[in-house]
Design an enzyme around this catalytic site. Sequence first.
Site, PDB file in Angstrom:
ATOM      1  N   ASP A  24      -7.770  -5.933   2.354  1.00  0.00           N
ATOM      2  CA  ASP A  24      -7.149  -4.615   2.519  1.00  0.00           C
ATOM      3  C   ASP A  24      -7.606  -4.041   3.853  1.00  0.00           C
ATOM      4  O   ASP A  24      -8.785  -3.790   4.046  1.00  0.00           O
ATOM      5  CB  ASP A  24      -7.604  -3.701   1.365  1.00  0.00           C
ATOM      6  CG  ASP A  24      -6.922  -2.347   1.359  1.00  0.00           C
ATOM      7  OD1 ASP A  24      -7.317  -1.502   0.525  1.00  0.00           O
ATOM      8  OD2 ASP A  24      -6.005  -2.132   2.171  1.00  0.00           O
ATOM      9  N   GLY A  25      -6.623  -3.905   4.782  1.00  0.00           N
ATOM     10  CA  GLY A  25      -6.978  -3.325   6.080  1.00  0.00           C
ATOM     11  C   GLY A  25      -6.474  -4.193   7.210  1.00  0.00           C
ATOM     12  O   GLY A  25      -6.973  -5.311   7.379  1.00  0.00           O
ATOM     13  N   HIS A  49      -6.973   1.234  -6.190  1.00  0.00           N
ATOM     14  CA  HIS A  49      -8.185   1.089  -5.374  1.00  0.00           C
ATOM     15  C   HIS A  49      -8.875   2.452  -5.336  1.00  0.00           C
ATOM     16  O   HIS A  49      -8.428   3.361  -4.637  1.00  0.00           O
ATOM     17  CB  HIS A  49      -7.765   0.617  -3.974  1.00  0.00           C
ATOM     18  CG  HIS A  49      -8.888   0.461  -3.002  1.00  0.00           C
ATOM     19  ND1 HIS A  49      -8.671   0.255  -1.663  1.00  0.00           N
ATOM     20  CD2 HIS A  49     -10.234   0.456  -3.163  1.00  0.00           C
ATOM     21  CE1 HIS A  49      -9.831   0.159  -1.040  1.00  0.00           C
ATOM     22  NE2 HIS A  49     -10.795   0.262  -1.925  1.00  0.00           N
ATOM     23  N   GLY A 106     -10.455   4.141   4.129  1.00  0.00           N
ATOM     24  CA  GLY A 106     -10.138   5.554   4.265  1.00  0.00           C
ATOM     25  C   GLY A 106      -9.001   5.878   5.188  1.00  0.00           C
ATOM     26  O   GLY A 106      -8.380   6.941   5.053  1.00  0.00           O
ATOM     27  N   PHE A 107      -8.687   4.979   6.122  1.00  0.00           N
ATOM     28  CA  PHE A 107      -7.648   5.338   7.098  1.00  0.00           C
ATOM     29  C   PHE A 107      -6.703   4.175   7.371  1.00  0.00           C
ATOM     30  O   PHE A 107      -7.121   3.015   7.392  1.00  0.00           O
ATOM     31  CB  PHE A 107      -8.291   5.803   8.420  1.00  0.00           C
ATOM     32  CG  PHE A 107      -9.121   7.042   8.260  1.00  0.00           C
ATOM     33  CD1 PHE A 107     -10.498   6.946   8.043  1.00  0.00           C
ATOM     34  CD2 PHE A 107      -8.536   8.305   8.257  1.00  0.00           C
ATOM     35  CE1 PHE A 107     -11.276   8.080   7.858  1.00  0.00           C
ATOM     36  CE2 PHE A 107      -9.304   9.455   8.070  1.00  0.00           C
ATOM     37  CZ  PHE A 107     -10.678   9.337   7.870  1.00  0.00           C
ATOM     38  N   MET A 143     -11.404   4.753  -4.085  1.00  0.00           N
ATOM     39  CA  MET A 143     -12.375   5.021  -3.028  1.00  0.00           C
ATOM     40  C   MET A 143     -12.980   6.401  -3.316  1.00  0.00           C
ATOM     41  O   MET A 143     -12.689   7.394  -2.638  1.00  0.00           O
ATOM     42  CB  MET A 143     -11.694   4.983  -1.654  1.00  0.00           C
ATOM     43  CG  MET A 143     -11.305   3.573  -1.233  1.00  0.00           C
ATOM     44  SD  MET A 143     -10.201   3.500   0.183  1.00  0.00           S
ATOM     45  CE  MET A 143      -8.625   3.587  -0.680  1.00  0.00           C
ATOM     46  N   HIS A 192      -0.119  -1.218  -4.512  1.00  0.00           N
ATOM     47  CA  HIS A 192      -1.538  -0.914  -4.262  1.00  0.00           C
ATOM     48  C   HIS A 192      -1.666   0.588  -4.084  1.00  0.00           C
ATOM     49  O   HIS A 192      -1.069   1.172  -3.182  1.00  0.00           O
ATOM     50  CB  HIS A 192      -2.004  -1.650  -3.002  1.00  0.00           C
ATOM     51  CG  HIS A 192      -3.450  -1.474  -2.669  1.00  0.00           C
ATOM     52  ND1 HIS A 192      -4.438  -2.196  -3.295  1.00  0.00           N
ATOM     53  CD2 HIS A 192      -4.069  -0.650  -1.798  1.00  0.00           C
ATOM     54  CE1 HIS A 192      -5.615  -1.833  -2.796  1.00  0.00           C
ATOM     55  NE2 HIS A 192      -5.418  -0.899  -1.882  1.00  0.00           N
ATOM     56  N   ASP A 217      -3.989   3.632  -3.320  1.00  0.00           N
ATOM     57  CA  ASP A 217      -5.265   4.101  -2.752  1.00  0.00           C
ATOM     58  C   ASP A 217      -5.538   5.513  -3.247  1.00  0.00           C
ATOM     59  O   ASP A 217      -4.731   6.422  -3.012  1.00  0.00           O
ATOM     60  CB  ASP A 217      -5.188   4.135  -1.225  1.00  0.00           C
ATOM     61  CG  ASP A 217      -5.434   2.772  -0.597  1.00  0.00           C
ATOM     62  OD1 ASP A 217      -4.959   2.538   0.521  1.00  0.00           O
ATOM     63  OD2 ASP A 217      -6.107   1.938  -1.234  1.00  0.00           O
ATOM     64  N   GLY A 276       0.121  -2.700   4.602  1.00  0.00           N
ATOM     65  CA  GLY A 276       0.274  -1.266   4.878  1.00  0.00           C
ATOM     66  C   GLY A 276       1.051  -1.063   6.156  1.00  0.00           C
ATOM     67  O   GLY A 276       2.094  -1.695   6.360  1.00  0.00           O
ATOM     68  N   MET A 279     -12.935  -5.492   1.999  1.00  0.00           N
ATOM     69  CA  MET A 279     -12.367  -4.541   2.965  1.00  0.00           C
ATOM     70  C   MET A 279     -12.485  -5.145   4.362  1.00  0.00           C
ATOM     71  O   MET A 279     -13.586  -5.522   4.795  1.00  0.00           O
ATOM     72  CB  MET A 279     -13.105  -3.196   2.897  1.00  0.00           C
ATOM     73  CG  MET A 279     -12.804  -2.360   1.661  1.00  0.00           C
ATOM     74  SD  MET A 279     -11.055  -2.061   1.371  1.00  0.00           S
ATOM     75  CE  MET A 279     -10.610  -1.128   2.838  1.00  0.00           C
ATOM     76  N   SER A 303       0.856  -1.201   0.000  1.00  0.00           N
ATOM     77  CA  SER A 303       0.000   0.000   0.000  1.00  0.00           C
ATOM     78  C   SER A 303       0.887   1.246   0.000  1.00  0.00           C
ATOM     79  O   SER A 303       1.388   1.674   1.029  1.00  0.00           O
ATOM     80  CB  SER A 303      -0.914  -0.002   1.240  1.00  0.00           C
ATOM     81  OG  SER A 303      -1.792   1.106   1.197  1.00  0.00           O
ATOM     82  N   GLY A 336      -3.906   2.139   9.849  1.00  0.00           N
ATOM     83  CA  GLY A 336      -3.764   1.871  11.280  1.00  0.00           C
ATOM     84  C   GLY A 336      -5.005   1.449  12.011  1.00  0.00           C
ATOM     85  O   GLY A 336      -5.069   1.503  13.234  1.00  0.00           O
ATOM     86  N   MET A 346      -8.447   8.477  -2.961  1.00  0.00           N
ATOM     87  CA  MET A 346      -9.635   8.845  -2.184  1.00  0.00           C
ATOM     88  C   MET A 346     -10.089  10.255  -2.588  1.00  0.00           C
ATOM     89  O   MET A 346      -9.260  11.091  -2.914  1.00  0.00           O
ATOM     90  CB  MET A 346      -9.306   8.825  -0.687  1.00  0.00           C
ATOM     91  CG  MET A 346      -8.728   7.522  -0.183  1.00  0.00           C
ATOM     92  SD  MET A 346      -8.272   7.661   1.575  1.00  0.00           S
ATOM     93  CE  MET A 346      -7.446   6.084   1.820  1.00  0.00           C
TER      94      MET A 346
HETATM   95  C1  DX5 Z   1      -7.897   1.615   4.147  1.00  0.00           C
HETATM   96  C2  DX5 Z   1      -6.383   1.753   4.171  1.00  0.00           C
HETATM   97  C3  DX5 Z   1      -5.749   0.485   3.620  1.00  0.00           C
HETATM   98  C4  DX5 Z   1      -4.992  -0.206   4.691  1.00  0.00           C
HETATM   99  C5  DX5 Z   1      -3.639   0.353   5.034  1.00  0.00           C
HETATM  100  O1  DX5 Z   1      -8.421   2.155   2.973  1.00  0.00           O
HETATM  101  O2  DX5 Z   1      -5.940   2.859   3.488  1.00  0.00           O
HETATM  102  O3  DX5 Z   1      -4.976   0.666   2.498  1.00  0.00           O
HETATM  103  O4  DX5 Z   1      -5.733  -0.225   5.848  1.00  0.00           O
HETATM  104  O5  DX5 Z   1      -2.940  -0.613   5.774  1.00  0.00           O
HETATM  105  P1  DX5 Z   1      -3.048  -0.765   7.355  1.00  0.00           P
HETATM  106  O6  DX5 Z   1      -4.463  -1.089   7.688  1.00  0.00           O
HETATM  107  O7  DX5 Z   1      -2.095  -1.899   7.659  1.00  0.00           O
HETATM  108  O8  DX5 Z   1      -2.607   0.553   7.929  1.00  0.00           O
HETATM  109 ZN    ZN Z   2      -6.761   0.072  -0.582  1.00  0.00          ZN
END
Ligand code: DX5
Ligand code: ZN
Length: 228
Positions: free
Chosen positions: A176-177, A67, A143-144, A69, A34, A36, A198, A138, A9, A146, A38
């Site tokens: 993803d997540g 991806h 969107g976030f 969003m 990947h 993202d 990520g 998902m 990511s 962590g 948004m």
């Molecule tokens: C949700 C995040 C994901 C992912 C990032 O859209 O942007 O790309 O959660 O990785 P983590 O969850 O490990 O921070």
């Molecule tokens: Zn993503």
Amino acid sequence: MGPIRICASVACADYLHLGRDLTALEAAGTDYLHIDIMDGAFVPNLALNLDIMQAVRRGCELPMDVHLMVERPETYIERVAQAGAEVIIVHAEATHHLQRLLAQIRAVGCRPGVALNPHTPLQMLDYVLEDLEIVLIMTVNPGFQGQRLIPQTLGKIAACRQMLDATGRDIGLMVDGNVSLANAPAMAHAGADWLVGGTSSIFAPGLKVNEGVQRLRAAAMAGLSQAK
Ligand code: DX5
Ligand code: ZN
């Protein structure tokens, strides 16, 4: 179920040293970048954009899975393809005409994927399974970075894997997540074969990027070898 693919990511990379991180990802055998994107409307946040995609394309050979969003993703498909995407993943919740959108992605030469938010039932895919190559489940609310894994999404992964296998086609199942070294075995065991790493794994504090890629792949492979 295809081979495990590790997708880094890029939104979680060190933006002050992005070129260095991309080189490390390539050297570590990462399968996909990947990306993202948004819009602040479909999700209450902003992330990467088309200019960063073009810079990444100049600095790295790895294929990009994008991806989106964003609301009305059909607005961006041509430009995302021109910016170098191999895979374009859209949210089923973000469009009124999903089947037409997937055909649009194919028409620009990209591989179509559909993402489902944690609350969205798998049945949304019933009449477009023949139009897609990847399903993104998902495992957090998009969107976030962590966030923590939403536990019930593990059962959703298993149900999705069953649904995809029943088609007789090799359709990828991406997660993803919070794809962490602790969660990856259960996600792969449930049927995920595309894992987005990520801040929970590849870009985890205190871990070198190449170590993160290799350990995430090992964790997923360990999950695959567990008895079904
Ligand atoms: C949700 C995040 C994901 C992912 C990032 O859209 O942007 O790309 O959660 O990785 P983590 O969850 O490990 O921070
Ligand atoms: Zn993503």
